[in-house]
Design an enzyme around this catalytic site. Structure first.
Site, mmCIF file in Angstrom:
data_model
loop_
_atom_site.group_PDB
_atom_site.id
_atom_site.type_symbol
_atom_site.label_atom_id
_atom_site.label_comp_id
_atom_site.label_asym_id
_atom_site.label_seq_id
_atom_site.Cartn_x
_atom_site.Cartn_y
_atom_site.Cartn_z
ATOM 1 N N TYR A 1 -2.345 -0.674 10.638
ATOM 2 C CA TYR A 1 -2.382 -1.073 9.221
ATOM 3 C C TYR A 1 -1.047 -0.732 8.557
ATOM 4 O O TYR A 1 -0.474 -1.551 7.821
ATOM 5 C CB TYR A 1 -3.536 -0.357 8.530
ATOM 6 C CG TYR A 1 -3.699 -0.628 7.046
ATOM 7 C CD1 TYR A 1 -4.371 -1.757 6.594
ATOM 8 C CD2 TYR A 1 -3.198 0.264 6.095
ATOM 9 C CE1 TYR A 1 -4.540 -1.990 5.236
ATOM 10 C CE2 TYR A 1 -3.363 0.033 4.735
ATOM 11 C CZ TYR A 1 -4.036 -1.099 4.301
ATOM 12 O OH TYR A 1 -4.192 -1.331 2.950
ATOM 13 N N SER B 1 0.879 -1.184 0.000
ATOM 14 C CA SER B 1 0.000 0.000 0.000
ATOM 15 C C SER B 1 0.910 1.225 0.000
ATOM 16 O O SER B 1 2.105 1.113 0.290
ATOM 17 C CB SER B 1 -0.840 -0.029 1.275
ATOM 18 O OG SER B 1 -1.384 1.241 1.549
#
Ligand code: NDP
Length: 259
Positions: free
Chosen positions: A163, A150
């Site tokens: 995350y 990501s």
């Protein structure tokens, strides 16, 4: 001899498992690999949802698509699930380690179970699949593992420290896979998507202020479309990338290139 030109991107007859491909990014990646000629196994925890996605991909591409359902947080379930995958397509030529989740809260209020769920899915789940699949790939002497990171592999934002920790770890885990597996003819690389419209980000897409921030912060000026990821994936899944290993390719409309 190494394939050259467009032939180097051909995936005809290759087999692939895309984790978390019953919807969202994984679904688009599975369909993209099928369009490039690969036989795909669609996956998620919900068997019915995965079966529907596989049927739709098969109908859209004319390529064979199967589905399996297992929870990647559970090592024993991954072992049994991969045995099922092997009975369908053998050891996949291409593993796309895509399934992942998001949990948001400021760190002082971050729930223990949310931390455990994030680490269990985004990190341990990725480890379980890579470990299990690498065994067959080593035996065969070839394979492609593509992990999904990501922009949070490199950049942080408020309320997603956990995350970001899991996605940062994907970069180093990918390098570690390269170190262990390159001698066996296996390439492990990662794709790091920017902000894409999926179920995972629906709340952010619907938040006008956040959506405006994404568009302003992304040099391309828009959210990513899941189809934007397919070119990078086909490259990393095909012989065109046989000498590319341990790398993370950001597909983010320029977000991580610009302050
Ligand atoms: P979605 O929530 O839309 O899809 C997640 C998929 O993973 C579903 O198929 C889900 O199926 C499956 N899944 C979730 N947990 C498990 C589990 N424990 N075991 C097996 N399957 C599981 O997510 P996205 O498509 O948005 O995200 C996919 C990946 O891309 C993730 O790794 C995410 O972090 C990453 N990413 C997403 C971005 C975005 O903007 N959307 C940006 C950057 C990275 P089921 O519910 O049936 O289990």
């Amino acid at each position: 001899m190494t394939a050259r030109g467009v032939a180097a991107f051909d995936l005809t007859g290759r087999t692939t498992l895309v984790s978390g491909s019953s919807q969202g990014i994984g679904r688009a990646l599975a369909e993209g690999l099928a369009e490039a000629g690969a036989r795909v196994v669609v996956h998620g925890r919900d068997a019915a949802k995965a079966a529907v996605a596989a049927a739709e991909i098969s109908a859209a591409t004319g390529v064979e698509a199967h589905s399996v359902a297992f929870d990647i947080t559970d090592a024993a379930a991954v072992d049994a699930g991969m045995t099922e995958v092997e009975s369908l397509i053998g050891t996949p030529d291409i593993l796309v380690n895509n399934a992942g989740i998001q949990r948001r809260a400021p760190i002082a209020e971050f729930a223990e179970e949310d931390w455990d769920a994030l680490v269990g899915t985004n990190l341990s789940g990725v480890f379980h699949l890579a470990r299990r699949t690498s065994r067959g790939m080593i035996e065969r002497g070839s394979g492609k593992i593509i992990q999904i990171g990501s922009v949070q592999s490199q950049l942080a934002r408020p309320s997603i420290a956990a995350y970001s920790a899991t996605k940062g770890a994907i970069v180093m885990f990918t390098k570690g896979l390269c170190a262990d597996l390159a001698p066996h003819g296996i390439q492990a690389n990662a794709i790091a998507p920017g902000y894409f419209e999926t179920a995972l980000t629906q709340a952010l897409v619907d938040d006008e202020q956040f959506s405006a921030w994404v568009k302003g912060r992304t040099p391309a000026g828009r959210w990513g479309d899941v189809r934007d990821l397919v070119g990078a994936l086909v490259f990393l899944a095909s012989p065109a990338s046989d000498f590319v290993n341990g790398q993370t390719l950001f597909v983010d409309g320029g977000m991580t290139a610009v302050v």
